[in-house]
Design an enzyme around this catalytic site. Sequence first.
Site, PDB file in Angstrom:
ATOM      1  N   SER A 147      47.612  37.811  35.441  1.00  0.00           N
ATOM      2  CA  SER A 147      47.326  38.035  34.052  1.00  0.00           C
ATOM      3  C   SER A 147      48.597  37.801  33.282  1.00  0.00           C
ATOM      4  O   SER A 147      49.718  38.431  33.703  1.00  0.00           O
ATOM      5  CB  SER A 147      46.857  39.736  34.112  1.00  0.00           C
ATOM      6  OG  SER A 147      47.006  40.020  32.812  1.00  0.00           O
ATOM      7  N   TYR A 160      51.563  46.859  39.237  1.00  0.00           N
ATOM      8  CA  TYR A 160      50.745  45.490  39.301  1.00  0.00           C
ATOM      9  C   TYR A 160      51.410  44.497  38.726  1.00  0.00           C
ATOM     10  O   TYR A 160      51.247  43.335  39.344  1.00  0.00           O
ATOM     11  CB  TYR A 160      49.474  46.021  38.361  1.00  0.00           C
ATOM     12  CG  TYR A 160      48.555  45.017  38.089  1.00  0.00           C
ATOM     13  CD1 TYR A 160      47.599  44.479  39.236  1.00  0.00           C
ATOM     14  CD2 TYR A 160      48.401  44.260  36.828  1.00  0.00           C
ATOM     15  CE1 TYR A 160      46.722  43.737  39.014  1.00  0.00           C
ATOM     16  CE2 TYR A 160      47.168  43.557  36.680  1.00  0.00           C
ATOM     17  CZ  TYR A 160      46.435  43.168  37.922  1.00  0.00           C
ATOM     18  OH  TYR A 160      45.210  42.151  37.692  1.00  0.00           O
TER      19      TYR A 160
HETATM   20  P1  NAP Z   1      37.267  43.406  41.283  1.00  0.00           P
HETATM   21  O1  NAP Z   1      36.137  43.490  40.804  1.00  0.00           O
HETATM   22  O2  NAP Z   1      38.008  45.116  41.468  1.00  0.00           O
HETATM   23  O3  NAP Z   1      37.580  42.821  42.627  1.00  0.00           O
HETATM   24  C1  NAP Z   1      38.953  42.742  43.626  1.00  0.00           C
HETATM   25  C2  NAP Z   1      38.490  42.446  44.788  1.00  0.00           C
HETATM   26  O4  NAP Z   1      39.344  42.302  45.754  1.00  0.00           O
HETATM   27  C3  NAP Z   1      37.324  42.947  45.522  1.00  0.00           C
HETATM   28  O5  NAP Z   1      36.696  41.936  46.325  1.00  0.00           O
HETATM   29  C4  NAP Z   1      38.003  43.659  46.525  1.00  0.00           C
HETATM   30  O6  NAP Z   1      37.296  43.767  47.487  1.00  0.00           O
HETATM   31  C5  NAP Z   1      39.175  42.718  47.057  1.00  0.00           C
HETATM   32  N1  NAP Z   1      40.396  43.318  47.587  1.00  0.00           N
HETATM   33  C6  NAP Z   1      41.180  44.783  47.209  1.00  0.00           C
HETATM   34  N2  NAP Z   1      41.512  45.311  48.198  1.00  0.00           N
HETATM   35  C7  NAP Z   1      41.335  44.582  49.217  1.00  0.00           C
HETATM   36  C8  NAP Z   1      42.241  44.459  50.423  1.00  0.00           C
HETATM   37  N3  NAP Z   1      43.021  45.606  51.106  1.00  0.00           N
HETATM   38  N4  NAP Z   1      41.622  43.461  51.408  1.00  0.00           N
HETATM   39  C9  NAP Z   1      40.921  42.569  51.078  1.00  0.00           C
HETATM   40  N5  NAP Z   1      40.296  42.559  49.826  1.00  0.00           N
HETATM   41  C10 NAP Z   1      40.724  43.407  49.039  1.00  0.00           C
HETATM   42  O7  NAP Z   1      38.576  42.794  40.347  1.00  0.00           O
HETATM   43  P2  NAP Z   1      38.334  41.421  39.442  1.00  0.00           P
HETATM   44  O8  NAP Z   1      38.687  41.928  38.177  1.00  0.00           O
HETATM   45  O9  NAP Z   1      37.264  40.733  39.893  1.00  0.00           O
HETATM   46  O10 NAP Z   1      39.811  40.865  39.947  1.00  0.00           O
HETATM   47  C11 NAP Z   1      40.007  39.418  40.689  1.00  0.00           C
HETATM   48  C12 NAP Z   1      41.259  38.954  40.461  1.00  0.00           C
HETATM   49  O11 NAP Z   1      41.372  38.730  38.866  1.00  0.00           O
HETATM   50  C13 NAP Z   1      42.370  40.026  40.756  1.00  0.00           C
HETATM   51  O12 NAP Z   1      43.540  39.421  41.329  1.00  0.00           O
HETATM   52  C14 NAP Z   1      42.862  40.550  39.415  1.00  0.00           C
HETATM   53  O13 NAP Z   1      44.429  40.890  39.542  1.00  0.00           O
HETATM   54  C15 NAP Z   1      42.878  39.243  38.348  1.00  0.00           C
HETATM   55  N6  NAP Z   1      42.571  39.760  36.883  1.00  0.00           N
HETATM   56  C16 NAP Z   1      41.651  40.325  36.540  1.00  0.00           C
HETATM   57  C17 NAP Z   1      41.257  40.603  35.287  1.00  0.00           C
HETATM   58  C18 NAP Z   1      40.241  41.252  34.465  1.00  0.00           C
HETATM   59  O14 NAP Z   1      40.160  41.756  33.524  1.00  0.00           O
HETATM   60  N7  NAP Z   1      39.278  41.699  35.577  1.00  0.00           N
HETATM   61  C19 NAP Z   1      42.646  40.014  34.364  1.00  0.00           C
HETATM   62  C20 NAP Z   1      43.413  39.200  34.715  1.00  0.00           C
HETATM   63  C21 NAP Z   1      43.508  39.212  36.197  1.00  0.00           C
HETATM   64  P3  NAP Z   1      37.024  45.116  48.738  1.00  0.00           P
HETATM   65  O15 NAP Z   1      37.231  46.389  47.963  1.00  0.00           O
HETATM   66  O16 NAP Z   1      35.494  45.059  49.271  1.00  0.00           O
HETATM   67  O17 NAP Z   1      37.943  44.849  49.630  1.00  0.00           O
END
Ligand code: NAP
Length: 239
Positions: A147, A160
């Site tokens: 991000s 983070y």
């Molecule tokens: P999310 O819905 O919370 O998904 C996070 C994923 O990470 C899940 O599949 C989770 O699966 C996996 N994960 C978490 N801990 C883990 C572990 N210990 N081992 C293996 N897998 C793990 O979040 P998202 O928003 O889609 O985020 C995806 C990426 O985009 C992240 O890197 C986030 O920082 C980035 N991002 C998101 C946003 C936003 O607005 N949403 C903005 C900027 C960047 P399990 O819980 O099943 O393990």
Amino acid sequence: MSTLPLADRVALVTGASRGIGAALALQLATMGAQCVLLARTQGGLEEVDDAIRGATGRGATLLPMDLQRQEKELDMLGPSIVERFGRLDILVHAAGVLNKLTPVAHIEPRDWNEVVAVNMTAAWRLIRTCDPPLRASDAGRAVFLTSFALDAHTAYWGMYGAAKAGMEHLALTWAAEVSKTPLRVNIADPGEVGTYLRAHAFPGQDKAKLRTPQDVAPGLAALCTPEETRHGARVAIEA
Ligand code: NAP
């Protein structure tokens, strides 16, 4: 019959049990890639597998794995995928953890360890184990989710932000190291996407005003195609 843009490509997607990683995995699969889906939650991985099977007629490979606690298995991922499929062409590190927003002075070691392990240390271990097959591919591609808003050093986002900054530094340094190979490495910001991670940070935010994971999947998938030329770039995904 037209050939799909990612036909015969093998893609490893972390964070593939929900949110952005899940939508991107489906997108890559519909573009022809054989996807290896990694996350902890078996049920979430199976749902994504069902969606992929429904859309493409063929399933994904599910890898239930904890990126923080299964370091040995993580370190074997590159060779294991090559043993199974003969190649690895695409790595997407979408797994991410925000944990909680808190002043830097109040960060608890347990929370720090999780956030750094999943966002940053796992990125390093993925690079380590996937570097050989990605270099061997004629069009290796790697994408790390981050991000760019974290550049502002906003209060309470230090844990983070530090982990993502470390991940970005590793990814962009790796990009410099492989610049003479066909491998293209980029970091990408999906913008504000309505997912579990975002709801955790902003419980009151109106999801309807946010992007959906499906909105950003095509822009992220473009970074994984053989035609992609960007390298060592910080890419803001357009939805
Ligand atoms: P999310 O819905 O919370 O998904 C996070 C994923 O990470 C899940 O599949 C989770 O699966 C996996 N994960 C978490 N801990 C883990 C572990 N210990 N081992 C293996 N897998 C793990 O979040 P998202 O928003 O889609 O985020 C995806 C990426 O985009 C992240 O890197 C986030 O920082 C980035 N991002 C998101 C946003 C936003 O607005 N949403 C903005 C900027 C960047 P399990 O819980 O099943 O393990």
